[in-house]
Design a protein around this motif. Structure first.
Motif, PDB file in Angstrom:
ATOM      1  N   MET A   1     -15.805 -67.270 -33.844  1.00 14.45           N
ATOM      2  CA  MET A   1     -14.643 -66.774 -34.633  1.00 14.45           C
ATOM      3  C   MET A   1     -13.407 -65.775 -33.912  1.00 14.45           C
ATOM      4  SD  MET A   1     -16.744 -66.412 -38.073  1.00 14.45           S
ATOM      5  CE  MET A   1     -15.665 -65.662 -39.146  1.00 14.45           C
ATOM      6  N   GLN A   2     -14.293 -64.921 -33.329  1.00 13.91           N
ATOM      7  CA  GLN A   2     -13.433 -63.678 -32.828  1.00 13.91           C
ATOM      8  C   GLN A   2     -13.733 -63.670 -31.182  1.00 13.91           C
ATOM      9  OE1 GLN A   2     -14.516 -60.077 -35.107  1.00 13.91           O
ATOM     10  NE2 GLN A   2     -12.827 -60.890 -36.847  1.00 13.91           N
ATOM     11  N   PRO A   3     -13.164 -64.421 -30.450  1.00 14.23           N
ATOM     12  CA  PRO A   3     -13.578 -64.504 -29.014  1.00 14.23           C
ATOM     13  C   PRO A   3     -13.288 -63.342 -28.249  1.00 14.23           C
ATOM     14  CG  PRO A   3     -11.923 -65.729 -29.516  1.00 14.23           C
ATOM     15  CD  PRO A   3     -12.155 -65.479 -30.851  1.00 14.23           C
ATOM     16  N   MET A   4     -12.406 -62.447 -28.554  1.00 14.89           N
ATOM     17  CA  MET A   4     -11.972 -61.125 -28.023  1.00 14.89           C
ATOM     18  C   MET A   4     -12.596 -59.872 -28.604  1.00 14.89           C
ATOM     19  SD  MET A   4      -8.009 -61.620 -27.490  1.00 14.89           S
ATOM     20  CE  MET A   4      -7.418 -63.271 -27.120  1.00 14.89           C
ATOM     21  N   ASN A   5     -13.631 -60.174 -29.455  1.00 18.20           N
ATOM     22  CA  ASN A   5     -14.457 -58.855 -30.051  1.00 18.20           C
ATOM     23  C   ASN A   5     -15.558 -58.502 -28.862  1.00 18.20           C
ATOM     24  OD1 ASN A   5     -16.380 -57.335 -31.475  1.00 18.20           O
ATOM     25  ND2 ASN A   5     -15.909 -58.477 -33.452  1.00 18.20           N
ATOM     26  N   ILE A   6     -15.355 -57.559 -28.362  1.00 20.95           N
ATOM     27  CA  ILE A   6     -15.984 -57.115 -27.391  1.00 20.95           C
ATOM     28  C   ILE A   6     -17.408 -56.896 -27.884  1.00 20.95           C
ATOM     29  CG2 ILE A   6     -16.478 -55.442 -25.474  1.00 20.95           C
ATOM     30  CD1 ILE A   6     -13.355 -55.646 -24.684  1.00 20.95           C
ATOM     31  N   THR A   7     -17.503 -56.219 -28.862  1.00 22.14           N
ATOM     32  CA  THR A   7     -18.684 -55.509 -29.495  1.00 22.14           C
ATOM     33  C   THR A   7     -19.596 -56.470 -30.004  1.00 22.14           C
ATOM     34  OG1 THR A   7     -17.522 -53.373 -30.315  1.00 22.14           O
ATOM     35  CG2 THR A   7     -19.592 -54.119 -31.292  1.00 22.14           C
ATOM     36  N   ALA A   8     -19.048 -57.682 -30.391  1.00 22.45           N
ATOM     37  CA  ALA A   8     -20.085 -58.937 -30.679  1.00 22.45           C
ATOM     38  C   ALA A   8     -20.566 -59.358 -29.504  1.00 22.45           C
ATOM     39  CB  ALA A   8     -18.964 -59.959 -31.357  1.00 22.45           C
ATOM     40  N   ARG A   9     -19.618 -59.585 -28.326  1.00 23.35           N
ATOM     41  CA  ARG A   9     -20.109 -60.187 -27.050  1.00 23.35           C
ATOM     42  C   ARG A   9     -21.409 -59.369 -26.534  1.00 23.35           C
ATOM     43  NH1 ARG A   9     -17.064 -63.989 -24.148  1.00 23.35           N
ATOM     44  NH2 ARG A   9     -15.553 -64.763 -25.319  1.00 23.35           N
ATOM     45  N   LYS A  10     -21.217 -58.084 -26.533  1.00 21.28           N
ATOM     46  CA  LYS A  10     -22.309 -57.089 -26.151  1.00 21.28           C
ATOM     47  C   LYS A  10     -23.594 -57.248 -26.797  1.00 21.28           C
ATOM     48  CE  LYS A  10     -19.841 -53.116 -26.038  1.00 21.28           C
ATOM     49  NZ  LYS A  10     -19.381 -51.894 -25.651  1.00 21.28           N
ATOM     50  N   LEU A  11     -23.502 -57.208 -28.181  1.00 21.15           N
ATOM     51  CA  LEU A  11     -24.744 -57.577 -29.185  1.00 21.15           C
ATOM     52  C   LEU A  11     -25.326 -58.950 -28.669  1.00 21.15           C
ATOM     53  CD1 LEU A  11     -23.532 -56.120 -32.341  1.00 21.15           C
ATOM     54  CD2 LEU A  11     -25.172 -55.201 -30.714  1.00 21.15           C
TER      55      LEU A  11
ATOM     56  N   VAL B   1     -21.602 -64.768 -21.454  1.00 22.60           N
ATOM     57  CA  VAL B   1     -21.034 -64.203 -22.608  1.00 22.60           C
ATOM     58  C   VAL B   1     -20.216 -62.924 -22.110  1.00 22.60           C
ATOM     59  CG1 VAL B   1     -21.462 -63.055 -24.713  1.00 22.60           C
ATOM     60  CG2 VAL B   1     -22.633 -65.097 -24.260  1.00 22.60           C
ATOM     61  N   LEU B   2     -20.788 -62.032 -21.355  1.00 22.61           N
ATOM     62  CA  LEU B   2     -20.119 -60.735 -20.769  1.00 22.61           C
ATOM     63  C   LEU B   2     -19.396 -60.728 -19.756  1.00 22.61           C
ATOM     64  CD1 LEU B   2     -22.591 -57.789 -21.771  1.00 22.61           C
ATOM     65  CD2 LEU B   2     -20.533 -58.280 -22.780  1.00 22.61           C
ATOM     66  N   ARG B   3     -19.366 -62.227 -19.142  1.00 23.28           N
ATOM     67  CA  ARG B   3     -18.682 -62.161 -18.042  1.00 23.28           C
ATOM     68  C   ARG B   3     -16.966 -62.013 -17.966  1.00 23.28           C
ATOM     69  NH1 ARG B   3     -20.489 -64.601 -13.487  1.00 23.28           N
ATOM     70  NH2 ARG B   3     -21.933 -65.856 -14.653  1.00 23.28           N
ATOM     71  N   PRO B   4     -16.357 -62.402 -19.123  1.00 27.51           N
ATOM     72  CA  PRO B   4     -15.001 -62.057 -19.443  1.00 27.51           C
ATOM     73  C   PRO B   4     -14.691 -60.453 -19.387  1.00 27.51           C
ATOM     74  CG  PRO B   4     -15.641 -63.868 -20.710  1.00 27.51           C
ATOM     75  CD  PRO B   4     -17.027 -63.192 -20.065  1.00 27.51           C
ATOM     76  N   VAL B   5     -15.700 -59.712 -19.967  1.00 24.48           N
ATOM     77  CA  VAL B   5     -15.789 -58.488 -20.026  1.00 24.48           C
ATOM     78  C   VAL B   5     -15.784 -57.498 -19.052  1.00 24.48           C
ATOM     79  CG1 VAL B   5     -16.728 -56.497 -21.409  1.00 24.48           C
ATOM     80  CG2 VAL B   5     -16.586 -58.409 -22.565  1.00 24.48           C
ATOM     81  N   VAL B   6     -16.548 -57.982 -18.311  1.00 19.87           N
ATOM     82  CA  VAL B   6     -17.157 -57.100 -16.913  1.00 19.87           C
ATOM     83  C   VAL B   6     -15.951 -57.409 -15.841  1.00 19.87           C
ATOM     84  CG1 VAL B   6     -19.577 -56.876 -17.349  1.00 19.87           C
ATOM     85  CG2 VAL B   6     -18.634 -58.839 -15.991  1.00 19.87           C
ATOM     86  N   MET B   7     -15.349 -58.513 -15.996  1.00 20.04           N
ATOM     87  CA  MET B   7     -13.989 -58.974 -15.305  1.00 20.04           C
ATOM     88  C   MET B   7     -12.816 -58.281 -15.223  1.00 20.04           C
ATOM     89  SD  MET B   7     -14.314 -63.052 -14.838  1.00 20.04           S
ATOM     90  CE  MET B   7     -12.863 -63.265 -14.069  1.00 20.04           C
ATOM     91  N   ARG B   8     -12.787 -57.462 -16.583  1.00 17.31           N
ATOM     92  CA  ARG B   8     -11.695 -56.413 -16.771  1.00 17.31           C
ATOM     93  C   ARG B   8     -11.973 -55.151 -16.018  1.00 17.31           C
ATOM     94  NH1 ARG B   8      -9.800 -57.337 -22.548  1.00 17.31           N
ATOM     95  NH2 ARG B   8      -9.875 -54.805 -22.476  1.00 17.31           N
TER      96      ARG B   8
END
Length: 696
Positions: free
Chosen positions: A349-359, A376-383
Motif C-alpha cells: 500500500m505504501q512502498p515508500m514507507n521506510i519504517t514498514a520496510r525495516k520491520l 525489501v531493504l535494498r532500495p533503502v540502503v541504496m539511498r
C-alpha cells in the motif's frame, strides 16, 4: 382433661398457621396480579408522547445533534411501536450517525407498520452503502422518488467514490452544489469528495463554505477540523472538534477524531477518556479500541495492546496504522509469519514507507528468509541517507548468506556519522517500460507517473523530469504531492532555492512531517537557517511529540550553543525511545558537556559507547566528554579512534584539534583544525580560524 385441652390448643395453632399461609399466598397472588397489571399499563401505547418525541427528534436533527435525535426517536418507538413515522425518524437519525445495519432494520420496521415503501427507498440505499455495498446502493437509489433528488445526488457521490469512479462522483457532487448552493450539507459532500480525491485546496474551500453557511453543522465542523489538522497541525484542529462535540456530545465520529488528535498531540489521558466515551456510544468501537491499543503500545504494555487490537477486529484491519502496529506487536512477540503478512500488505500500500520496510525485513530475517529481507531493504540502503539500522540489518543478512565483503562495506557506512541528502527510491524498470505504463494509465496516476519521473532522473534526463513534474503540478494545483514532485526534482538538480517555493506551497496545503522535512532542508541548503528554524518551530508547536522534528531541533539548538534547550528536546525523545539508541545518547552527552554537566555527560557517553563502540560519533562523544571532565589523555585516545574511523568528518577533527590545543600539542592541533577547515560543510569556521591564529 388436661391432655384434651393441649390437643385442642395444638390443633388451633395449626389451623391459625394454615390460615396465615393461605392469606400470605393470596396476598402474593394479588401482588403478582397488580404487578402484571402495572406492567401492561406501563407498556400501553401513548400516541401523543410518540408524536411529541418525533417532533423533538426532527428538531434535534435540524440542530445537527443526531445523537439526541436518535434518543428521542427511540422514545417515540417505545411509546407507539406500531406507528411507522417513529421508526422512520429513528432511521433518519441512525443514518446521520453512520449506523447502516440498525438503520436498515428501522426502515424495514417502518414499512411493516404502514410507511409507503417508496418513501424509504433513498434512505435504504444509504443504509446499504454504509454496509459497504456501493453497487447495490446505486441500484436502490435509482428507484427513489423525484422529491429525493438532492438526497440521491449526495448518495451517488459517495457510492461512486467508494466504487472508484471518481469522475462520476465528481459529477454528482458538482450537480449537488449547483442544485443547492446554499446548503451546508451539499458543500460538506463536495469537501469530502475533494479531500478523498486528493484535492486538498478544493476541500479546504468547500469546508470553509459549509461552515460559513451553517456554523452549527456538526458534519461541517468535523470536516473543517480534519482539514485544519491537515493544513496547519494537531493543536489548531482541536477547537473545531470541540465545537462539533458541543453541538453533538455523543457523535461517535467526533469523539474518535478528537481522541486521535489529542493522542497525537501528547494529551494521552484526555485521549483515553474520549475513546472510552466513544465506546459508551458504540460498546465495541473498532476505532476506539485501536486508539487504546496505540496508547498501550506507547506505554510498552504490548500484551494489552495486542489484546485491544485483536478486539478491534476487521473494522480497522486494513488501515495502514493498524497494519503497522499489528506487525510491530507480532514482531515483538516473534510471531514472524503473522508480522510478514501484515507488513507485506502495508508495503504494497505504501512502498515508500521506510519504517514498514525495516520491520518487514526484520521479520523476514527472523524467519530465516534473509535474501527476501535484503531485497525489501535494498532500495533503502541504496539511498545516500540510509540510516544505520537499515544498513546494519542488511549487512547482517548478507553475512548470513556468505556475502561478507558487501556486509563489511555496509557496516562501514552504518558506523559513519554523516549521511548524504535524501533522494527518491531508484526505479527498477527501464525507461521505455515506464513510459509505456504511463501512456496506458490515467493522467497523473501516481503509481505510474512517479516511477516515470524516477526513470527520467536515473537516465540523466533531469530537465525532462522537471518539465514532466511541472506539467503534473499545473494539472493538480490542489494536490500537495504534485508540488512536492517539482521541489524534489529541483533538489536533485541542486537548485534548493527554487525548490523552496514549491515546498512552501505544498506545506501550505498539507503541513505534515514529509512536507516539513522537505521545506526545512531546502531552506537550510539555500542558506536560510533562520527561516528553516521558524518552519521547524511552527511544526513543533502543532506536533509537540514528533520525534523527527525534535531531533532536528535539538541538533540545531546544540549547534547554536543553546545546550539547555537541546537537552530538553533530547530528553523528550529519550522518554519515548528508551536508552538503546546509541546516537541519541551520544547527542545527550555532547549537550550535557556543553551545558557544564560533565558527570551526566560522561554517563550518557559511556552507555552509548557500550552499545556502539565502533560508531565514530559515539567514540567522539565519549572522548569529548572525558576531555571536558579533565581526562585529556583518555579524550585524545577516543577522539583519535573516531577520526581514524571517519577521517572526513570535520567536527570530529575540530574536537580533536581543541583537545590537542588544551594539551599543548600545538602542531597536531593545527593539522586537525586545517583538516576541518578543508571541508566546506564545516560550520565552525570562525572558531577554527581563531584557534589557528592563536597557535601561529
Amino acid at each position: 382433661m388436661t391432655s384434651s385441652r393441649k390437643r385442642r390448643s395444638r390443633t388451633a395453632r395449626r389451623i391459625t398457621l394454615r390460615r396465615l399461609i393461605v392469606l400470605a399466598l393470596c396476598i402474593g397472588a394479588f401482588g403478582v396480579t397488580v404487578t402484571a397489571f402495572s406492567s401492561v399499563m406501563s407498556n400501553r401505547t401513548d400516541p401523543a408522547l410518540a408524536r411529541e418525541a418525533v417532533a423533538r427528534s426532527e428538531a434535534y436533527l435540524r440542530a445537527s445533534n443526531a445523537s439526541a435525535a436518535r434518543s428521542q426517536a427511540f422514545t417515540a418507538v417505545r411509546a407507539d411501536p406500531q406507528w411507522g413515522e417513529a421508526h422512520l425518524a429513528l432511521a433518519r437519525a441512525l443514518l446521520v450517525l453512520d449506523e447502516g445495519i440498525a438503520a436498515e432494520a428501522a426502515l424495514r420496521r417502518a414499512v411493516d407498520t404502514g410507511i409507503e415503501p417508496k418513501r424509504t427507498t433513498a434512505m435504504m440505499a444509504q443504509a446499504i452503502l454504509l454496509q459497504g455495498d456501493p453497487r447495490r446502493a446505486l441500484i436502490e437509489a435509482g428507484k427513489a422518488l423525484p422529491a429525493d433528488r438532492l438526497y440521491v445526488l449526495r448518495l451517488r457521490s459517495r457510492a461512486y467514490a467508494a466504487g472508484g469512479n471518481l469522475a462520476a462522483a465528481r459529477e454528482a457532487a458538482t450537480a449537488l452544489v449547483r442544485a443547492a448552493p446554499n446548503s451546508a450539507d451539499a458543500w460538506v459532500e463536495m469537501g469530502r469528495f475533494r479531500f478523498n480525491a486528493g484535492d486538498i485546496v478544493g476541500a479546504i474551500e468547500a469546508s470553509e463554505k459549509a461552515v460559513a453557511l451553517d456554523r452549527g453543522n456538526t458534519d461541517a465542523l468535523l470536516l473543517r477540523g480534519e482539514l485544519v489538522r491537515t493544513q496547519y497541525g494537531l493543536v489548531a484542529a482541536l477547537p473545531w472538534f470541540e465545537a462539533a462535540l458541543q453541538r453533538d456530545p455523543y457523535r461517535h465520529a467526533a469523539l474518535i477524531q478528537y481522541a486521535a488528535t489529542l493522542g497525537d498531540a501528547g494529551r494521552t489521558r484526555e485521549m483515553l477518556a474520549y475513546s472510552r466515551r466513544a465506546m459508551e456510544v458504540r460498546p465495541r468501537s473498532p476505532q476506539a479500541l485501536y486508539l487504546q491499543a496505540v496508547l498501550a503500545a506507547r506505554a510498552e504494555q504490548f500484551d494489552l495492546a495486542d489484546d485491544l487490537l485483536q478486539r478491534a477486529g476487521n473494522g480497522v484491519a486494513a488501515v495502514p496504522g493498524a497494519l503497522l502496529l499489528g506487525g510491530t506487536l507480532d514482531l515483538q512477540d516473534r510471531r514472524y509469519e503473522r508480522a510478514i503478512e501484515k507488513l507485506r500488505n502495508l508495503v504494497a500500500m505504501q512502498p515508500m514507507n521506510i519504517t514498514a520496510r525495516k520491520l518487514l525485513a526484520s521479520a523476514l530475517m527472523g524467519s530465516n528468509a534473509s535474501k527476501n529481507g535484503i531485497d525489501v531493504l535494498r532500495p533503502v540502503v541504496m539511498r545516500g541517507d540510509a540510516d544505520a539500522y537499515s544498513l546494519t540489518l542488511v549487512a547482517r543478512g548478507l553475512e548470513r548468506i556468505g556475502e561478507r565483503g558487501q556486509a563489511g562495506r555496509l557496516l562501514d557506512r552504518a558506523a559513519y556519522p554523516v549521511r548524504d541528502g535524501a533522494v527518491w527510491f531508484s526505479s527498477d524498470d527501464t525507461l521505455p517500460i515506464l513510459a509505456s505504463a504511463a501512456a496506458r494509465a490515467a493522467p497523473d496516476d501516481p503509481s505510474v507517473t512517479i516511477p516515470l519521473l524516477r526513470g527520467l532522473i536515473d537516465s540523466g534526463d533531469k530537465s525532462g523530469a522537471l518539465a514532466k513534474a511541472r506539467e503534473i503540478a499545473s494539472r493538480n494545483p490542489g494536490a500537495p504531492a504534485a508540488h512536492q514532485i517539482v521541489g524534489d526534482t529541483l533538489m536533485l538538480l541542486k537548485r534548493p532555492a527554487e525548490a523552496v517555493a514549491w515546498y512552501r506551497t505544498a506545506a501550505g496545503i498539507r503541513f505534515d512531517e514529509p512536507a516539513m522535512l522537505r521545506l526545512v532542508e531546502a531552506l537550510d541548503r539555500s542558506g536560510d537557517r533562520v527561516e528553516a528554524s521558524k518552519t521547524l518551530a511552527l511544526f513543533l508547536s502543532q506536533n509537540p511529540l514528533n520525534l523527527t522534528a525534535l531531533r532536528i531541533s535539538a541538533a540545531w539548538q546544540a549547534a547554536a550553543g543553546d545546550f539547555d534547550a537541546a537537552i530538553d528536546s533530547l530528553e523528550a525523545i529519550r522518554l519515548r525511545l528508551g536508552n538503546r539508541d546509541a546516537a541519541l545518547l551520544a547527542e545527550l552527552a555532547f549537550a550535557y558537556a556543553g551545558a557544564g554537566e560533565p558527570e551526566r555527560a560522561a554517563n550518557y557517553a559511556e552507555t552509548a559507547y557500550l552499545l556502539a563502540p565502533s560508531n565514530p560519533a559515539v567514540a567522539g562523544a565519549l572522548g569529548w566528554t572525558l576531555a571536558q571532565a579533565g581526562d585529556t589523555a583518555g579524550g585524545i585516545q577516543l577522539l583519535q579512534k573516531a577520526v581514524s574511523i571517519a577521517p572526513a568528518h570535520p567536527m570530529l577533527r575540530w574536537q580533536l584539534a581543541q583537545v590537542y590545543a588544551d594539551a599543548g600539542r600545538n602542531g597536531e592541533a593545527r593539522a586537525q583544525a586545517q583538516a576541518a577547515l578543508a571541508n566546506p560543510a564545516f560550520p565552525e569556521r570562525g572558531a577554527a580560524e581563531a584557534l589557528l591564529a592563536k597557535l601561529a
